[in-house]
Design a protein around this motif. Structure first.
Motif, short mmCIF file in Angstrom:
data_model
loop_
_atom_site.label_atom_id
_atom_site.label_comp_id
_atom_site.label_asym_id
_atom_site.label_seq_id
_atom_site.Cartn_x
_atom_site.Cartn_y
_atom_site.Cartn_z
N HIS A 25 -6.77 26.04 -14.11
CA HIS A 25 -6.16 26.92 -15.12
C HIS A 25 -5.41 26.09 -16.17
CE1 HIS A 25 -4.28 30.51 -16.75
NE2 HIS A 25 -3.11 29.91 -16.65
N ARG A 26 -4.65 25.10 -15.71
CA ARG A 26 -3.90 24.24 -16.64
C ARG A 26 -4.86 23.45 -17.54
NH1 ARG A 26 0.67 22.20 -12.41
NH2 ARG A 26 1.96 24.06 -12.58
N GLN A 70 -7.83 24.33 -18.44
CA GLN A 70 -8.46 25.27 -19.36
C GLN A 70 -7.54 25.62 -20.53
OE1 GLN A 70 -9.36 29.11 -17.61
NE2 GLN A 70 -11.23 29.29 -18.84
N LYS A 71 -6.24 25.75 -20.22
CA LYS A 71 -5.25 26.10 -21.26
C LYS A 71 -4.90 24.90 -22.14
CE LYS A 71 -2.85 30.09 -19.88
NZ LYS A 71 -1.63 30.74 -20.17
N GLY A 72 -5.02 23.74 -21.53
CA GLY A 72 -4.45 22.62 -22.15
C GLY A 72 -5.06 21.71 -23.03
#
Length: 194
Positions: free
Chosen positions: A189-190, A192-194
């Protein structure tokens, strides 16, 4: 050979529970994965640590010596070979070899307050290697035959690689614990966001 708890009593024959316990343990297989993980993480695991592991899983009432610890560590390599495969045919070949070399003597046993369950009982003259490998072969063989596949594996989380028993019925398990699964999901998730 391991010494009994009391020198004045005859040495008990090793016996292993293979049936589910109150913790949902499928046929004692969590003992096998804990043993394989312990020896993999510390190839020189000592008698005290192995004794604690046996005691925690309800193993035979033995007092392990340093020589016993070496014997168990060496025998664990054969259990690990089965746990490392995800090919049911190869696993069956490995398990059948263990069954041929270390035949189990299965018995139905009824423990106080519990239903009948399948146990193994080693011959009186058998050593720890026979006890461990006959128990492992029977437990892994029963699990493979019930599931029709290798319902065990190694954790897919980066940096982990611990063995686990897959107790799920639907999607194959990929992680040894929910903690590892969550760690991987959070990292994805990190990323993908980052």
């Amino acid at each position: 050979m391991a010494q009994s708890q009391s020198q004045s009593q005859p040495q008990p024959q090793p016996q292993s529970r293979l049936q589910d316990g109150d913790d949902g343990n499928p046929r004692g297989l969590h003992f096998l994965t804990d043993l394989a993980n312990t020896v993999r993480e510390d190839p020189d695991t000592g008698a005290a640590e192995l004794q604690a592991l046996l005691d925690r899983h309800g193993g035979p009432p033995l007092r392990l010596t340093d020589a016993d610890a070496r014997e168990l560590r060496q025998a664990t390599a054969e259990v690990t070979a089965v746990l490392e495969t995800d090919d049911p045919d190869h696993a069956a070949d490995l398990i059948n070899t263990l069954l041929d070399r270390h035949p189990p003597r299965p018995r139905l046993v009824r423990l106080p307050g519990r239903p009948w369950s399948l146990h193994t009982r080693a011959p009186a003259d058998a050593g720890l290697t026979h006890w461990l490998l006959s128990t492992a072969a029977l437990a892994l063989g029963l699990w493979l035959s019930e599931r029709g596949t290798c319902a065990w594996g190694r954790c897919a989380a980066p940096g982990c690689g611990r063995f686990f028993i897959d107790t799920g019925r639907r999607t194959p398990q990929r992680y040894c614990t929910p903690r590892c699964a969550t760690r991987v999901r959070v990292a994805a998730h990190r990323a993908q966001k980052g």
